[in-house]
Scaffold this motif. Structure first.
Motif, mmCIF file in Angstrom:
data_model
loop_
_atom_site.group_PDB
_atom_site.id
_atom_site.type_symbol
_atom_site.label_atom_id
_atom_site.label_comp_id
_atom_site.label_asym_id
_atom_site.label_seq_id
_atom_site.Cartn_x
_atom_site.Cartn_y
_atom_site.Cartn_z
ATOM 1 N N GLY A 290 0.806 -1.152 -0.182
ATOM 2 C CA GLY A 290 0.152 0.091 -0.138
ATOM 3 C C GLY A 290 0.638 1.373 0.017
ATOM 4 O O GLY A 290 0.468 2.426 -0.022
ATOM 5 N N LEU A 291 2.033 1.108 0.292
ATOM 6 C CA LEU A 291 2.988 2.374 0.294
ATOM 7 C C LEU A 291 3.934 2.561 -1.008
ATOM 8 O O LEU A 291 3.981 3.631 -1.584
ATOM 9 C CB LEU A 291 3.759 2.253 1.472
ATOM 10 C CG LEU A 291 3.022 2.402 2.862
ATOM 11 C CD1 LEU A 291 3.870 2.102 4.007
ATOM 12 C CD2 LEU A 291 2.433 3.835 2.908
ATOM 13 N N ASN A 292 4.943 1.467 -1.043
ATOM 14 C CA ASN A 292 5.746 1.804 -2.241
ATOM 15 C C ASN A 292 6.461 0.278 -2.981
ATOM 16 O O ASN A 292 7.160 0.503 -3.804
ATOM 17 C CB ASN A 292 7.024 2.297 -1.350
ATOM 18 C CG ASN A 292 7.315 1.739 -0.156
ATOM 19 O OD1 ASN A 292 7.546 0.735 -0.154
ATOM 20 N ND2 ASN A 292 7.399 2.633 0.775
ATOM 21 N N THR A 293 5.918 -0.896 -2.389
ATOM 22 C CA THR A 293 6.675 -2.103 -2.639
ATOM 23 C C THR A 293 6.023 -2.428 -3.882
ATOM 24 O O THR A 293 4.585 -2.670 -4.201
ATOM 25 C CB THR A 293 6.509 -3.066 -1.711
ATOM 26 O OG1 THR A 293 7.099 -2.520 -0.450
ATOM 27 C CG2 THR A 293 7.216 -4.309 -1.979
ATOM 28 N N ILE A 294 6.688 -2.770 -5.008
ATOM 29 C CA ILE A 294 6.282 -3.477 -6.043
ATOM 30 C C ILE A 294 5.375 -4.732 -6.200
ATOM 31 O O ILE A 294 5.789 -5.515 -5.374
ATOM 32 C CB ILE A 294 7.303 -3.468 -7.355
ATOM 33 C CG1 ILE A 294 8.329 -2.053 -7.556
ATOM 34 C CG2 ILE A 294 6.842 -4.077 -8.603
ATOM 35 C CD1 ILE A 294 9.288 -2.408 -8.481
ATOM 36 N N ARG A 295 4.082 -4.684 -6.843
ATOM 37 C CA ARG A 295 3.314 -5.588 -6.845
ATOM 38 C C ARG A 295 4.015 -6.815 -7.673
ATOM 39 O O ARG A 295 4.478 -6.752 -8.731
ATOM 40 C CB ARG A 295 2.055 -5.436 -7.631
ATOM 41 C CG ARG A 295 1.209 -6.169 -8.100
ATOM 42 C CD ARG A 295 -0.049 -5.609 -8.426
ATOM 43 N NE ARG A 295 0.111 -4.881 -9.759
ATOM 44 C CZ ARG A 295 -0.221 -5.617 -11.048
ATOM 45 N NH1 ARG A 295 -1.161 -6.737 -10.993
ATOM 46 N NH2 ARG A 295 -0.105 -5.234 -12.220
ATOM 47 N N THR A 296 4.211 -7.982 -7.022
ATOM 48 C CA THR A 296 4.746 -9.278 -7.645
ATOM 49 C C THR A 296 3.798 -10.254 -7.906
ATOM 50 O O THR A 296 4.136 -11.371 -8.760
ATOM 51 C CB THR A 296 5.985 -9.629 -7.010
ATOM 52 O OG1 THR A 296 5.527 -9.958 -5.550
ATOM 53 C CG2 THR A 296 7.190 -8.704 -6.937
#
Ligand code: HEM
Ligand SMILES: [Ca+2]
Length: 665
Positions: free
Chosen positions: A142-148
């Motif tokens: 929800g903040l900055n981590t790329i969807r994998t």
């Protein structure tokens, strides 16, 4: 208490990001090229943004998402950031004006965009964030981590795999029957006016380019690396990963990662004049209102940039200095920059001839004001009508008036681009680019061609006087077909962008980069945008059959586990074109919404009351891109009446109206 929790988070964040510095590995431009280079101002933003990014995570872990607005309020009311970490300032550029009410900012479009909107003076400025079309992001935390992972928990396909299976051109790589290659090139020039989303840089002193080549670089080099895995049976790349650096984070408070535009969002020819006052200085001659030029053989070119480290061609074939760093990205972009520099100088000369006694500054500002108006007129009356159908242009108020003033300016409208526009929809043009660019001289004779993938950041083609110089590249684009906007992308674009000559495999796949960029900046999967585009919700693969051919659905099915996982970019190039539009409904609506903001939210939009008189407006409205091209080339005596059409009749350049400068005084 809360105050000390926030302060604590900032302190800890500061040391965390600084601890990463020793692992950063940077790389020289002559080893790995990169077009999205951050300027000094962006690097300053990144320096603080990364601290906010880290601190947000610390706070959210302890208090949940609800802490974000509260923490920002605290930040606003205290000098906390300034007291905690050193806020950096770019000393080279003048600081923003203290008010927007001085005569200059009331009447003149500033270089940075400041004071265009007098209430929200930073709206649309260079170095500001983009909007999110639906107000939402798709980061796994929800903040900055790329969807994998996809909706069913499976790993998403690699962007390169998607590129190989969806975008790989075979003989289906069709040329357009309607449009010439110049439509592609003007699209890129326009893109470079609107958006420059810089890549993250090293945090260490100097802020060099991160080397994100290795697959483990997110762990071993920088969390700002996002390399793209290459499938083991890849038809071209024999490496583990294609390098990619995440777009620079420019968030200015606690919250979600925020990508920025380093250029002004506005349609203001910032690619010619620059997007910051200190950059504008580098393109002006400061004599008679002129822009700098370089003369080579009997040609005019933009001024040379002898210190451009990204430039691959060697002296004397230097790359150039323009308002946008990417001007020399590939040879066919330079002629457009050159035409606009020459047009500015033509206008300056006409102004000087009809009015003596004007200062350099007065001539410069008037020539700039007229040329930006002509450019906005081309965008809304010549470029966009070839991209978007009349119906959708009407829906978004993009149709120009025949006469009178436009009354739709809204001070409440944020003109900023959306991430969806820059990260996906307006990249449709990558499908229009040919693998080989033709050179045709002014007698209509072929002067051979060159391969795009062999010429990224090489300026030499533009100097080849024997082949007709840059004019032959320009005429070549007018006379050759664009590629169709479809899901097929040319070999050079898909394998050889940033490749160094004679070194196979040193480049990147731009189509894969587009997909990965979308995930990097938090775009939602395609199906989330259907409602916005007026399309029905999807409950099965078959639900896509109105907008996609069966063949395209099958292709998408082969890579995606679920229709709810489809990356926006892959969908945009796969949708059927909508009516007379060159793109499908999703891209069309995203593009139209941005151009609506750029019109409704631009206080200096050329049709607004108070910008020009009726007589002046009439002169702008009769301007044609074809005339500008005629007037600023030596070789062309005839040209397409309809500049982008392959079937257009040819007219004598003299038959096209010139601007009557006398009405502008
Ligand atoms: C030969 C032609 C072209 C080349 C070699 C090219 C190359 C590139 C490259 C290398 C990027 C950076 C990608 C990234 O790091 O995310 C990019 C971005 C982009 N391109 Fe192109 N491009 C071309 C034509 C076009 C055209 C015709 C359009 C539109 C009609 C276009 C629109 C864009 C947009 C909107 C971006 C995003 C810019 C940004 O984020 O700063 N490009 N292009
Ligand atoms: Ca701009």
């Amino acid at each position: 208490d809360l105050l000390s929790d926030i302060q604590d988070a900032l302190f800890r964040a500061n040391s965390t990001v600084n601890e990463r510095i020793p692992m950063e590995i940077t790389v020289d431009d002559n080893i790995l090229q990169n077009s999205q280079k951050a300027n000094e101002a962006s690097k300053m933003l990144q320096a603080n943004a990364e601290i906010f990014e880290e601190a947000t995570q610390i706070l959210v872990q302890k208090f949940g998402m609800g802490i974000i607005p509260i923490a920002n309020k605290v930040l606003e009311t205290t000098q906390m950031l300034n007291n905690t970490i050193r806020v950096k300032r770019d000393a080279k550029c003048p600081s923003p004006p203290s008010s927007c009410s001085d005569n200059f900012h009331r009447t003149t479009r500033s270089i940075s965009g400041i004071c265009n909107n007098v209430k929200n003076r930073k709206w649309g400025n260079s170095e500001t964030g983009m909007r999110r079309l639906l107000g939402a992001v798709s980061y796994s935390d929800g903040l900055n981590t790329i969807r994998t992972r996809g909706v069913n928990g499976k790993l998403l396909p690699s962007a390169r795999e998607i590129s190989n299976k969806i975008f790989q051109a075979s003989n289906e790589n069709a040329t357009s029957k309607q449009y010439n290659h110049l439509l592609m090139q003007m699209g890129q020039f326009l893109a470079h006016d609107l958006i420059f989303m810089p890549s993250s840089t090293a945090r260490s002193y100097g802020g060099g380019s991160l080397n994100c080549s290795s697959c483990d670089s997110p762990k071993t080099v920088s969390p700002n690396c996002a390399p793209i895995p290459v499938p083991s049976d890849d038809p071209y790349f024999k490496i583990g990963c294609i390098r990619l650096t995440r777009a620079l984070n420019g968030q200015t408070g606690f919250g979600i990662r925020q990508q920025i535009d380093q250029n002004t969002h506005f349609i203001d020819l910032s690619a010619v004049y620059g997007s910051e006052d200190c950059e504008a200085v580098t393109v002006r001659e400061y004599k008679d209102g002129r822009l700098l030029e370089f003369r080579y053989a009997n040609y005019v070119l933009p001024p040379q940039n002898v210190r451009d480290e990204n430039c691959q061609s060697r002296s004397p074939f230097h790359c150039f200095t323009c308002g946008d760093f990417r001007n020399s990205l590939h040879p066919a972009l330079i002629p457009i920059h050159t035409v606009f520099i020459k047009q500015h100088n033509r206008l300056a000369q006409m102004i000087k001839n009809s009015r003596s006694g004007l200062t350099d500054e007065q001539i410069f500002q008037l020539a700039r004001r007229i040329m930006i108006a002509q450019w906005q007129h081309f965008v809304y009356s010549e470029y966009l009508p070839n991209i978007l159908s009349l119906a959708i242009r009407k829906k978004y108020d993009l149709v120009e008036l025949d006469n009178g003033f436009y009354k739709g300016y809204k001070q409440t409208r944020d003109p900023s681009l959306t991430n969806e526009f820059t990260g996906a929809a307006f990249r449709f043009g990558h499908s229009q680019a040919r693998d080989r660019f033709q050179r045709i001289n002014n007698k209509g004779q072929s002067q051979g061609d060159y391969k795009l993938g062999n010429d990224i950041f090489y300026a030499d083609q533009n100097y080849l006087a024997g082949n007709g110089g840059w004019e032959a590249i320009l005429i070549g684009m007018i006379k050759s077909e664009a590629m169709e906007v479809d899901r097929y992308i040319s070999h050079s674009m898909r394998n050889e962008i940033f490749r160094i000559r004679q070194k196979e495999g040193t480049g990147v796949d731009l189509a894969a980069v587009n997909v990965m960029r979308g995930r990097d900046i938090g775009l939602l999967p395609y199906t989330s945008y259907r409602k916005f585009a007026g399309l029905s919700a999807v409950k099965s693969w078959d639900g896509l059959s109105q907008e996609f051919t069966k063949e395209n659905i099958d292709a998408l099915k082969k890579v995606y586990d679920s229709y709810d996982d489809i990356d926006l970019y892959a969908a945009i190039l796969s949708e059927k074109h909508m009516g007379e539009s060159i793109v499908g409904p999703t891209a069309a609506n995203i593009i139209a919404e941005t151009f609506e903001g750029l019109k409704v939210g631009d206080r200096f939009y050329y049709e607004n009351e108070g910008i020009f008189t009726n007589a002046q407006l009439a002169e702008i409205r009769k301007s044609k891109l074809s005339k500008i091209i005629c007037q600023n080339t030596d070789g062309l005596k005839t040209i397409n009446r309809d500049i982008f059409s392959l079937s257009s009749q040819s007219v004598n350049c003299d038959q096209l109206a010139d601007i009557n400068i006398n009405v502008f005084f």
